[in-house]
Scaffold this motif. Structure first.
Motif, PDB file in Angstrom:
ATOM      1  N   ASN A 211       0.902  -1.116   0.107  1.00  0.00           N
ATOM      2  CA  ASN A 211      -0.010  -0.048  -0.020  1.00  0.00           C
ATOM      3  C   ASN A 211       0.819   1.258  -0.026  1.00  0.00           C
ATOM      4  O   ASN A 211       1.724   1.508   0.674  1.00  0.00           O
ATOM      5  N   PRO A 212       0.904   1.985  -1.136  1.00  0.00           N
ATOM      6  CA  PRO A 212      -0.459   2.080  -2.180  1.00  0.00           C
ATOM      7  C   PRO A 212       0.047   1.461  -3.339  1.00  0.00           C
ATOM      8  O   PRO A 212       1.290   1.808  -3.833  1.00  0.00           O
ATOM      9  N   ALA A 213      -0.526   0.331  -3.725  1.00  0.00           N
ATOM     10  CA  ALA A 213      -0.169  -0.474  -4.878  1.00  0.00           C
ATOM     11  C   ALA A 213      -0.042   0.251  -6.265  1.00  0.00           C
ATOM     12  O   ALA A 213      -0.963   1.016  -6.484  1.00  0.00           O
ATOM     13  N   THR A 214       0.793   0.044  -6.916  1.00  0.00           N
ATOM     14  CA  THR A 214       0.998   0.531  -8.339  1.00  0.00           C
ATOM     15  C   THR A 214       0.636  -0.792  -9.166  1.00  0.00           C
ATOM     16  O   THR A 214       0.578  -0.643 -10.359  1.00  0.00           O
ATOM     17  N   VAL A 297      -3.337  -5.215   7.006  1.00  0.00           N
ATOM     18  CA  VAL A 297      -2.631  -6.056   6.240  1.00  0.00           C
ATOM     19  C   VAL A 297      -1.431  -6.329   7.336  1.00  0.00           C
ATOM     20  O   VAL A 297      -1.050  -7.701   7.436  1.00  0.00           O
ATOM     21  N   TRP A 298      -0.936  -5.582   8.403  1.00  0.00           N
ATOM     22  CA  TRP A 298       0.044  -5.839   9.390  1.00  0.00           C
ATOM     23  C   TRP A 298      -0.391  -6.867  10.401  1.00  0.00           C
ATOM     24  O   TRP A 298       0.333  -7.808  10.745  1.00  0.00           O
ATOM     25  N   ILE A 299      -1.706  -6.803  10.606  1.00  0.00           N
ATOM     26  CA  ILE A 299      -2.375  -7.615  11.684  1.00  0.00           C
ATOM     27  C   ILE A 299      -2.373  -9.043  11.080  1.00  0.00           C
ATOM     28  O   ILE A 299      -1.869 -10.180  11.563  1.00  0.00           O
ATOM     29  N   ILE A 300      -2.743  -9.138   9.722  1.00  0.00           N
ATOM     30  CA  ILE A 300      -3.114 -10.636   9.163  1.00  0.00           C
ATOM     31  C   ILE A 300      -1.439 -10.974   8.792  1.00  0.00           C
ATOM     32  O   ILE A 300      -1.265 -12.426   8.943  1.00  0.00           O
TER      33      ILE A 300
END
Length: 536
Positions: A211-214, A297-300
């Motif tokens: 994040n943020p993905a390109t 995302v960091w939690i997962i």
């Protein structure tokens, strides 16, 4: 060890170089993921990142095989098993890549997933047996189905978790890292090479996908990653301790696998298509709880790393400890489901309600069977007055307060009938019809083949009787039965008008109904008024 590090570095560099190039290519060719109500991103983004991972993976293996002359690189042999594995990988990647450019139906993609899994099976990647808690499960002729299920499960698990920037690629990298570490500990250097190549390609792609993905993986990339992990875990388990390497991705990828298993169940319960995408996955739930994309995302990531680490311990524990760990994991899964409000609509009250509905619909309850027999009597009515008497009996059974049937003359050859009216209530006692919010009133048209034969009006006091929860269902069954019967009698009235007469009680047909067993007197307000006037 140096060869394994070299292949990881080569794959990483290739991925870092190829990913931005393919991102620009994807935008030019139209492989774009546009934002909508189900998506988290807000701008069109290329969705062909899987090409960068596939190319980096294959090129790094080719470079090491051709230019590195070590005992480890010599293990890379293009044999039948490797050929069929790569062929299956290209099949699932290919159908996913086509979907990235031109959206395909879920059935077509599912069939190609099965085809790719079948290629791996015929190449020797077969799950013939699995050892669980000192039990050896031999699948025999079921080996093909188990193997295909294993592949399809991982393919769709990675695909479903690919809903937030960097999520699928990050979880796959952690799985590759721990599976490669386990392969090194077991001295399975060939598996370590494969996982190093796949891990390097994924990490390089993650640089642009976080994040943020390109650029996004797309279905091609997620299919390839899921297939590769499923295939390599089978190869490692065949060459080493049966089932051990398979246990690592099964536990380490617990979050996407968990979501993959629960999603069809959730959609089935909610009445949605089992394969239609939605916005109710675990990562979406975290966003709804107020977390940012990065925090979710960091939690997962943290959960996945912990599960991968535990899986390494798990394969070295005794059977009793494994069982205890699985119980703890199951309890933790239930807690997570509750915390995420994943199945808030499933409560003990609703479950018992569904069971009651099932037993009622299946005719297990005596009350349902009794109502069915009364339906059959209504359907067998020979004239309108017999029909009316049996409708009264049925209305009393489901505790209706009032029933009336208004026949439409045009459906009966112009014959004018009085409105059949009954007001009684439950248990044969006169009950005043409530005018408040506790009273249910319905006007149900009796329609068939575009013709309206009658209007059925019903009144029911809510909460009256044990079967109140089924009253609407009972009314619908009754409506269908009355519709078929009235249509039959309407046709009969044209060819045989005398069939409409109540020959047993011709003196007062509107106030008496013959149901074949007993005579019921029907309070008719119009007839009662006329009697009072005559008495005066």
């Amino acid at each position: 060890m140096s060869t394994i590090l070299a292949i990881f570095a080569i794959s990483l560099v290739l991925s870092l170089v190829l990913t931005p190039l393919l991102a620009r290519l994807g935008l030019k060719l139209g492989a774009v993921d546009s934002p909508d109500e189900r998506k988290v991103h807000t701008r069109p983004t290329a969705r062909c990142g899987g090409m960068a991972i596939v190319l980096s993976f294959l090129l790094s293996l080719a470079i090491v095989s051709l230019f590195f002359k070590t005992s480890v690189s010599d293990l890379l042999v293009f044999d039948r098993q490797t050929a069929f594995m790569l062929l299956g990988a290209l099949i699932v990647f290919g159908i996913g890549l086509v979907d990235d450019f031109h959206r395909l139906g879920s059935t077509i993609k599912f069939l190609f997933q099965i085809l790719g899994s079948t290629m791996a099976f015929f190449g020797g990647l077969q799950i013939g047996q699995v050892s669980i808690l000192d039990l050896n499960l031999h699948f025999g002729i079921m080996s093909y189905l188990v193997t295909v299920f294993w592949f399809v499960l991982f393919i769709n698990a990675v695909n479903l978790i690919d809903g937030l920037d960097g999520l699928a690629a990050g979880i796959t990298f952690f799985a590759c890292f721990f599976m490669g570490l386990f392969a090194l500990l077991k001295q399975d250097l060939l598996m370590a090479i494969f996982f190093a190549a796949l891990g390097g390609a994924t990490l390089g792609f993650l640089r642009y996908n976080f994040n943020p993905a390109t650029i996004f993986l797309g279905d091609g990339g997620s299919y390839f990653l899921g297939y590769s992990i499923a295939a390599l875990s089978i190869i490692g388990s065949i060459k080493s301790q049966m089932g051990s390497l398979m246990l690592i991705p099964l536990v380490g990828l617990g979050v996407p696998l968990f979501d993959t298993i629960l999603s069809p169940i959730r959609r089935f319960i909610m009445g949605s298509d089992l394969f239609n995408p939605d916005k109710s996955h675990i990562h979406h739930r975290l966003i709804e709880m107020g977390l940012s994309t990065r925090k979710a995302v960091w939690i997962i990531y943290g959960i996945s790393v912990a599960l991968c680490a535990f899986s390494l311990l798990l394969v070295n524990l005794h059977d009793e400890q494994v069982g205890l760990f699985l119980i703890v994991l199951a309890v933790a899964s239930v807690v997570v489901i509750r915390k995420l409000h994943y199945f808030d609509y499933i409560t003990s009250e609703k479950i018992f309600g569904w069971l009651k509905d099932l037993t009622d619909e299946a005719g297990i309850k005596r009350d349902r069977r009794t109502f069915l027999s009364m339906q059959m009597q209504v359907a067998a009515s020979q004239n309108l007055y017999q029909l009316w008497g049996r409708v009264i009996q049925t209305a009393g059974k489901i505790h209706l307060n009032a029933v009336s049937i208004e026949l439409h003359p045009e459906a009966f050859g112009g014959i004018l009938f009085p409105t059949f009216t009954w007001e009684n209530g439950a248990q044969g006692k006169d009950i005043p019809i409530e005018n408040g919010n506790r009273s249910l009133r319905m006007a149900v048209p009796i329609v068939s083949n575009g013709a309206t034969f009658a209007t059925l009006r019903l009144t029911k006091s809510i909460g009256q009787g044990d079967d109140a929860r089924f009253v609407l269902r009972r009314v619908e069954h009754l409506r269908r039965t009355i519709t078929g019967t009235v249509e039959k009698l309407a046709a009969l009235s044209v060819t045989c008008p005398e069939a409409l007469e109540n020959r047993r009680y011709p003196d007062n047909p509107t106030a008496a109904a013959w149901d074949g067993h007993e005579r019921r007197h029907i309070p008719n307000p119009a007839s009662q008024i006329s009697r009072k006037e005559r008495n005066r």
